[in-house]
Design a protein around this motif. Sequence first.
Motif, PDB file in Angstrom:
ATOM      1  N   LEU A 220     -66.671 -67.700  89.066  1.00 48.78           N
ATOM      2  CA  LEU A 220     -67.187 -67.125  87.580  1.00 48.78           C
ATOM      3  C   LEU A 220     -66.260 -66.286  86.896  1.00 48.78           C
ATOM      4  CD1 LEU A 220     -70.783 -66.828  88.804  1.00 48.78           C
ATOM      5  CD2 LEU A 220     -70.126 -68.572  87.636  1.00 48.78           C
ATOM      6  N   LYS A 221     -66.607 -66.103  85.617  1.00 43.01           N
ATOM      7  CA  LYS A 221     -65.918 -65.013  84.877  1.00 43.01           C
ATOM      8  C   LYS A 221     -66.862 -64.012  84.591  1.00 43.01           C
ATOM      9  CE  LYS A 221     -63.321 -68.330  82.107  1.00 43.01           C
ATOM     10  NZ  LYS A 221     -63.128 -68.798  80.564  1.00 43.01           N
ATOM     11  N   VAL A 222     -66.864 -62.659  85.049  1.00 41.07           N
ATOM     12  CA  VAL A 222     -67.579 -61.649  85.274  1.00 41.07           C
ATOM     13  C   VAL A 222     -67.238 -60.553  84.304  1.00 41.07           C
ATOM     14  CG1 VAL A 222     -68.907 -60.003  86.580  1.00 41.07           C
ATOM     15  CG2 VAL A 222     -68.224 -62.264  87.537  1.00 41.07           C
ATOM     16  N   GLY A 223     -68.262 -59.987  83.585  1.00 43.07           N
ATOM     17  CA  GLY A 223     -67.909 -59.110  82.747  1.00 43.07           C
ATOM     18  C   GLY A 223     -68.931 -58.159  82.358  1.00 43.07           C
ATOM     19  N   THR A 224     -68.951 -56.856  81.788  1.00 41.01           N
ATOM     20  CA  THR A 224     -70.115 -56.136  81.651  1.00 41.01           C
ATOM     21  C   THR A 224     -70.620 -56.000  80.163  1.00 41.01           C
ATOM     22  OG1 THR A 224     -68.422 -54.163  80.663  1.00 41.01           O
ATOM     23  CG2 THR A 224     -68.990 -54.617  83.171  1.00 41.01           C
ATOM     24  N   GLU A 225     -71.749 -55.392  79.744  1.00 46.13           N
ATOM     25  CA  GLU A 225     -72.246 -55.500  78.606  1.00 46.13           C
ATOM     26  C   GLU A 225     -71.033 -54.720  77.408  1.00 46.13           C
ATOM     27  OE1 GLU A 225     -76.208 -54.022  76.210  1.00 46.13           O
ATOM     28  OE2 GLU A 225     -75.629 -52.626  77.738  1.00 46.13           O
ATOM     29  N   GLU A 226     -70.348 -53.795  78.076  1.00 44.43           N
ATOM     30  CA  GLU A 226     -69.394 -53.110  77.040  1.00 44.43           C
ATOM     31  C   GLU A 226     -68.059 -54.092  77.157  1.00 44.43           C
ATOM     32  OE1 GLU A 226     -72.036 -50.528  78.984  1.00 44.43           O
ATOM     33  OE2 GLU A 226     -70.579 -51.950  79.959  1.00 44.43           O
ATOM     34  N   ALA A 229     -67.937 -61.103  79.478  1.00 41.36           N
ATOM     35  CA  ALA A 229     -67.318 -62.478  79.741  1.00 41.36           C
ATOM     36  C   ALA A 229     -68.056 -63.334  78.890  1.00 41.36           C
ATOM     37  CB  ALA A 229     -67.215 -62.658  81.207  1.00 41.36           C
ATOM     38  N   VAL A 230     -67.029 -63.975  77.807  1.00 42.70           N
ATOM     39  CA  VAL A 230     -67.824 -64.781  76.977  1.00 42.70           C
ATOM     40  C   VAL A 230     -67.677 -66.276  77.218  1.00 42.70           C
ATOM     41  CG1 VAL A 230     -67.768 -65.458  74.314  1.00 42.70           C
ATOM     42  CG2 VAL A 230     -67.429 -63.021  75.074  1.00 42.70           C
ATOM     43  N   GLY A 231     -68.599 -67.193  77.294  1.00 42.18           N
ATOM     44  CA  GLY A 231     -68.274 -68.606  77.566  1.00 42.18           C
ATOM     45  C   GLY A 231     -69.653 -69.361  77.249  1.00 42.18           C
ATOM     46  N   ARG A 236     -76.608 -72.656  87.603  1.00 40.17           N
ATOM     47  CA  ARG A 236     -77.620 -71.688  88.122  1.00 40.17           C
ATOM     48  C   ARG A 236     -77.289 -71.148  89.500  1.00 40.17           C
ATOM     49  NH1 ARG A 236     -80.417 -75.265  84.661  1.00 40.17           N
ATOM     50  NH2 ARG A 236     -81.950 -73.929  83.175  1.00 40.17           N
ATOM     51  N   PRO A 237     -76.892 -72.416  90.381  1.00 35.37           N
ATOM     52  CA  PRO A 237     -76.558 -72.060  91.703  1.00 35.37           C
ATOM     53  C   PRO A 237     -75.414 -71.033  91.849  1.00 35.37           C
ATOM     54  CG  PRO A 237     -76.801 -74.421  91.438  1.00 35.37           C
ATOM     55  CD  PRO A 237     -76.764 -73.792  90.067  1.00 35.37           C
ATOM     56  N   ASP A 238     -74.611 -70.750  90.852  1.00 36.10           N
ATOM     57  CA  ASP A 238     -73.449 -70.045  90.906  1.00 36.10           C
ATOM     58  C   ASP A 238     -73.940 -68.553  90.513  1.00 36.10           C
ATOM     59  OD1 ASP A 238     -71.553 -72.100  91.732  1.00 36.10           O
ATOM     60  OD2 ASP A 238     -70.927 -72.428  89.721  1.00 36.10           O
ATOM     61  N   VAL A 239     -74.811 -68.480  89.639  1.00 37.78           N
ATOM     62  CA  VAL A 239     -75.503 -67.260  89.072  1.00 37.78           C
ATOM     63  C   VAL A 239     -76.255 -66.815  90.346  1.00 37.78           C
ATOM     64  CG1 VAL A 239     -77.130 -66.336  87.834  1.00 37.78           C
ATOM     65  CG2 VAL A 239     -75.657 -67.797  86.829  1.00 37.78           C
ATOM     66  N   ALA A 260     -74.265 -57.145  84.160  1.00 40.21           N
ATOM     67  CA  ALA A 260     -73.103 -58.118  84.350  1.00 40.21           C
ATOM     68  C   ALA A 260     -73.438 -59.423  83.547  1.00 40.21           C
ATOM     69  CB  ALA A 260     -73.172 -58.596  85.839  1.00 40.21           C
ATOM     70  N   THR A 261     -72.397 -59.648  83.078  1.00 40.84           N
ATOM     71  CA  THR A 261     -72.466 -60.994  82.201  1.00 40.84           C
ATOM     72  C   THR A 261     -71.626 -62.074  82.877  1.00 40.84           C
ATOM     73  OG1 THR A 261     -70.349 -60.499  80.724  1.00 40.84           O
ATOM     74  CG2 THR A 261     -72.757 -59.746  80.017  1.00 40.84           C
ATOM     75  N   LEU A 262     -72.154 -63.198  83.276  1.00 43.89           N
ATOM     76  CA  LEU A 262     -71.488 -64.303  84.073  1.00 43.89           C
ATOM     77  C   LEU A 262     -71.486 -65.573  83.326  1.00 43.89           C
ATOM     78  CD1 LEU A 262     -73.880 -63.723  87.334  1.00 43.89           C
ATOM     79  CD2 LEU A 262     -71.661 -62.667  86.591  1.00 43.89           C
ATOM     80  N   THR A 263     -70.428 -66.207  83.461  1.00 45.48           N
ATOM     81  CA  THR A 263     -70.120 -67.444  82.625  1.00 45.48           C
ATOM     82  C   THR A 263     -69.001 -68.118  83.463  1.00 45.48           C
ATOM     83  OG1 THR A 263     -69.783 -68.640  80.454  1.00 45.48           O
ATOM     84  CG2 THR A 263     -68.269 -66.888  81.149  1.00 45.48           C
ATOM     85  N   SER A 264     -69.001 -69.497  82.978  1.00 45.79           N
ATOM     86  CA  SER A 264     -68.078 -70.339  83.682  1.00 45.79           C
ATOM     87  C   SER A 264     -66.704 -70.305  83.098  1.00 45.79           C
ATOM     88  CB  SER A 264     -68.299 -71.949  83.514  1.00 45.79           C
ATOM     89  OG  SER A 264     -69.817 -72.074  84.320  1.00 45.79           O
TER      90      SER A 264
END
Length: 264
Positions: A220-226, A229-231, A236-239, A260-264
């Motif tokens: 996963l690509k992981v970011g924060t609100e600030e 990670a945009v995708g 669902r299983p990965d989240v 946390a922001t999560l995307t592929s």
Amino acid sequence: MSAKTVAFFGATGGCANATLVHSLLAGYEVSALARTPSKLTSQLLAQGLGQETLDRQLTVVHGDATNVEDVKRTLLPNGKLVSFIVSGLGGAPVLQMSIRQPLTNDNPDICASSAETILKALQEIHTEHAATAPEKPLLVYISTTGISNGPQDVPFGFRFLYHVLLAVAHEDKRKMESILRLHMANPNERERLLRGVVGVRASLLTGGVDYRTGKGWQTLKVGTEEEPAVGYTVARPDVGQWIFEEVVKKDAGDWIGKIATLTS
């Protein structure tokens, strides 16, 4: 901290369900609120968990996430307050005859209402068990990108889908986040009912309910609100696995008080 115990709301959904499976596989004691308990147990058995594991580690409470007494029973398996709460609730999309808002939700305030109910249930538990001073749990909620107060976290091509078609569902998520944020902003730490909150905003969710079908949480690509990670999408299983590995397993680590922001 004593042995980890985890309470789940929305456990038949793919994200929370995957977190629940990984918690059981790790040997944790788990409680889950379900409107249809047989649906949850069938899902778990279909993913390869044994009946012995479910009998030993899982308590399923039949009830509603907006009913205080049902929520209290879920938070107090065996009479002791859980150490973690995972909320993955959400309604199902419903088409309606409207040009301005063609898509609504079968339960348009479930996220906000359940957040209020959890806090009310915790307040009653702390009042009723004041003599034993139960340890405050940590709560992690599953939300969505597209409701950020910070930088844009949705690709341009998905913004119509998010801001128009999914507006009702996203407003519910926004209210839920606001309720929890306001509670944790109370300057009087003794009045806070949670030791911390972690938010998880996922991109458009894909896949079903089977923890074995993801690509793995480390992809996963992981970011924060600030710095999101945009995708476009995320499984669902990965989240669910990320929540287990980074929040439940590590006692939230550096994520307490963050989103946390999560995307592929």
